[in-house]
Structure formats: C-alpha cells, structure tokens
Design an enzyme around this catalytic site. Structure first.
Site, PDB file in Angstrom:
ATOM      1  CG  HIS A 198       7.056   3.805   3.140  1.00  0.00           C
ATOM      2  ND1 HIS A 198       6.293   4.179   4.219  1.00  0.00           N
ATOM      3  CD2 HIS A 198       8.202   3.280   3.647  1.00  0.00           C
ATOM      4  CE1 HIS A 198       6.938   3.880   5.342  1.00  0.00           C
ATOM      5  NE2 HIS A 198       8.099   3.328   5.017  1.00  0.00           N
ATOM      6  CB  CYS A 199      11.363   5.323   0.797  1.00  0.00           C
ATOM      7  SG  CYS A 199      11.149   3.565   1.152  1.00  0.00           S
ATOM      8  CB  ILE A 200      11.527  10.051  -1.228  1.00  0.00           C
ATOM      9  CG1 ILE A 200      12.332   9.044  -2.052  1.00  0.00           C
ATOM     10  CG2 ILE A 200      12.149  11.435  -1.353  1.00  0.00           C
ATOM     11  CD1 ILE A 200      12.438   9.391  -3.512  1.00  0.00           C
TER      12      ILE A 200
END
Length: 463
Positions: free
Chosen positions: A287-289
């Site tokens: 989800h984040c990078i």
C-alpha cells in the site's frame, strides 16, 4: 509494559479514560479489519480489552465472527480463541459506537487517477463515528496519509458532525499514530515494533501514548499530528528513493553488459557504516511505497514547492514493470515462436515474498503490459494467491489470470518463466531445469550454479 509518568490531567474526561485503560475496562473499536486493523484489534483483545472491529465488508465480518482468520501473519488458533472468549467481534455497523472508548481508524488511503490523495475512506469513517462521540473518547487515525489530514480533515468533521457541547481536546481527544506493518515479518509484529504518536493537544498525545502502551512497549511521542504524518512518509519515501537508485543502476549495468548490480550491492554491503543495502526488482508494491511519494508531491505543490527528487524516484520504480516486459519479449525473440503464439508463466503475483498481499503488486502491470504487447497466453503460479485479476483499462473490466501448478510439464509448456516474487516455496532448480528461458527479477535463482543452466537466465541488473 514499561512504567511511564503521565502529564497531569486537565479534564475529567481524560482522567476517566486513563482509569479505563489502567483497569483494562476500556472498549476498543477498530475501523477497517485489514492488514493493519485486524492485527491491532487482536493485540488489544489478547491484553484483555473488549475489542470490536468495524468493517463494511460483510464477508470479512462473517468470517471473523466465526473465528476464521484471514490474515497470514496472525495465528489461526489465537484468533479463534479470542472470538470464542468474546473479546473480539466484528460488525458492519456503528450502532454501538457510543460504547467505544478508543477508536482506531485503519482505512485505505488510495490516490485518484491523477495521483492526488483520496481521503474518501477517512472522511466516511470519521462521519460514521462522529454522532457517537461522548466525553472520554480517544480517536486515533492510523491510515498513512499526507501531513495535515488529522487536523484539516478529521478534526473539522468531528467538530461539525459530533454532538453539540463537546470540545475537541478537552472532552474528546484526537491523535495520529502511523501503522508500521511489514507483512511476512516474523520478528517485528504489531506488538514488538516501536510506534510514533502525536496528538492535537498535550493531553491528547499523552492519552494516545497510554492507549498504545497497552499493547506496544515503545511509544515515541512527537509535538503534533503533522510531525507523525510526515514521519510516516519519510519512512516509506526513504525506501522508495533507495530502491529507485538501485533500479536505475541495475538498468545501467544491463547496458554495460559486464557488471552485475547484485554483486555490486553485495560488495558495498561489506561497509559497516554509512551504507544500507537495497536491491533491484520488478517495481514496488504494497500500500505505502507506490502511493506515499504522490501524497508528498501533491502537498508540496500546495506550498509552491517541487519534490523533484522524490517524484523522479517514484517514476523510476513505476517504470520497472515495463523494463521487465522488455526483457521477456527479448527472451521470446530468441525462441522459434511468434509473439501471439507465445506462452509466458509469471512466478509470483504477491507484492513481496512469502505473503498473499497483492496490493499494487508489480505482477499486475507486468501481466497487463504482456497482454498489450500481444503475448498469446499469460498464466501465473503463486502458492499464496489463489486468484488474481488484472484490469484491462477498458470500461473498468478486469480479466482473471489463469493459475497453474508449478510442475515440469507446466514449465516446459511456457516459452518464458518470469520470476516476479521470490517466495521460499519456489524451487529454483525445478524452474531453471525445465523452463526454456527464465527472466529473474529478484535474483531468486542464485542457488543454480550450473553454467549451462545459467545460460537460460536473464537476470535483472546483470549484463
């Protein structure tokens, strides 16, 4: 948990909340029961707190209430036991929200088609809890987002749509504490990973710290939500930038033809200070990078600032699937088969090894690009993922990618096998011995040393 000294309470609401936390009589509510929310809920339930999960996915709610664990990193028997004891239960509704003492918002934070933050899920969750606010409640946003979200999105909704007469910071407390979940990491779990927290007021920060210390040994507090929000972006953009650096150098090494980026990183990693190894790959996932650089770039534009370095790094990582597809097409060109008749086997569609998480997985774009190039058939094998779909870009349509078992016959049938995810369950010798050609994006086949077999392998970042 370690003993800490709390700041003096400025309100009766804060004192009552502290008492409930100290006596394990507080009720914890977790909105969003995914990779962040369910482990968090399970930890509170395991410490004796009555914990209620809220999720709009009724199938997820049904499974959890039946004691059926759906997160790989959690123990099946532990989840079943917590449900049977009545400490952990789920609902798709907010009707009992007034009974919750500590709210955690663990909802998705995607970006729009133009890579702008989409706070829709945060807004919806906040609006759902606002009518149930009462003195002595704490709201903690955990979803990764841009600096300012807690104070500029969540706080106004709580003020405007909550009951009249409540004062944020005196009756109800608001803080941001970013998640630090690493799927598949057995050493650093929700309970063993230090966490950061920042409240809108000093008291809010302190009650958030106390709430988090019920399950986490080390809580580092900061001066406010914006610092905590920016800190989370720094964590992930640090990784994005360094991954982009080695990905760009990997492409240079391929052009040079006689240098392996994998050997270069291994050599550089012998330095005991000032260096941290990062490795090339087919792109970034989870989800984040893939998302966080866009949050920061969007915010920078609002302040008339350009994050050119960060934006460039995100672009390099986003272009890696195309570089992988070029290598696959080159490998096909060396075989007596037309592109439209070729069959390609993708090994691994999860975004990282030994997990089932496919969010933003590079495999999705690789498969889509292979289809666009006109490759005849693309199939996949992943021991952790039972079904995988790829959007076609046409009217929101998605195509189901056929899943196959990894056998000698399957490998022989496909002209090229491309290793996208380095699951431990994959036998490198089986792959190289039976596949006509292999594109390895993870150096997952390093154990194969036979020079004849290695002739079959195209290694990302090696000349």
């Amino acid at each position: 948990m370690p003993e800490t000294v709390s700041a003096p309470d400025t309100t009766d609401a804060a004192a009552e909340l502290r008492r409930r936390l100290d006596t394990t009589t507080a009720t914890v509510g977790v909105v969003g029961l995914g990779y962040v929310g369910l482990p968090l809920a399970a930890e509170y339930a395991a410490q004796g707190f009555e914990t209620r999960g809220i999720d709009l996915d009724e199938d997820r709610v049904r499974r959890l209430n039946a004691g059926d664990n759906y997160i790989e990193d959690l123990d099946d028997e532990a989840i079943e036991g917590l449900v049977e004891m009545g400490r952990l239960r789920a609902t798709p509704h907010y009707e009992e929200g007034g009974e919750i003492d500590v709210w955690f918002l663990c909802v998705p934070t995607p970006v729009t088609e133009t890579n702008e933050p989409d706070p829709t899920y945060i807004e919806a969750a906040t609006r759902s809890i606002a009518p149930h606010l009462r003195p002595g409640q704490l709201v903690v946003l955990k979803s990764t987002t841009y600096p300012g979200t807690t104070e500029e999105v969540v706080a106004p909704i709580l003020r405007e749509e909550g009951p009249d007469g409540l004062t944020l910071g005196e009756d109800v407390f608001l803080a941001f504490s970013p998640e630090r979940i690493d799927p598949g990491n057995e050493e650093y779990t929700t309970a063993s990973t230090p966490i950061v927290a920042g409240g809108m007021t000093e008291t809010g920060t302190d009650v958030a710290r106390q709430a988090l210390e019920q399950i986490i040994a080390e809580v580092h507090t900061v001066s406010g939500p914006k610092v905590a929000e920016m800190e989370k972006l720094l964590e992930n953009i640090f990784r994005s930038v360094n991954i982009a650096l080695v990905n760009e150098l990997a492409q240079l090494c391929e052009r040079m033809g006689d240098v392996s980026m994998w050997e270069v990183v291994e050599a550089a990693a012998t330095k005991p200070f000032g260096f941290m190894p990062f490795y090339p790959g087919p792109g970034v996932g989870g989800h984040c990078i893939p998302i966080d650089p866009h949050y920061l770039s969007w915010l920078a534009e609002k302040h008339d600032f350009e994050t050119s370095f960060i934006t460039l790094s995100a672009r390099i990582n986003e272009e890696m699937p195309a570089a992988v597809v070029d290598s696959v097409v080159e490998a096909l060109a060396r075989q007596p088969v037309r592109l439209q008749d070729a069959e390609v086997l993708v090994l691994g569609v999860a975004f990282k090894g030994n997990v089932s998480d496919t969010r933003h997985a590079p495999a999705e774009k690789i498969i889509r690009l292979l289809h666009e190039k006109g490759v005849g058939d693309v199939r996949y094998h992943d021991p952790h993922v039972d079904a995988f779909q790829v959007p076609t870009g046409a009217n929101g349509r998605v195509d189901e990618v056929p899943s196959v078992e990894l056998t000698p016959e399957t490998l022989q049938r496909h002209e090229v096998a491309v290793v996208v995810t380095d699951h431990d369950a994959m036998d490198p010798h089986l792959v190289v011995e039976h596949a006509p050609a292999v594109v390895d994006t993870r150096n997952a086949l390093d154990a194969v040393t036979d020079p004849v077999l290695r002739e079959k392998i195209t290694l990302l970042g090696a000349g």
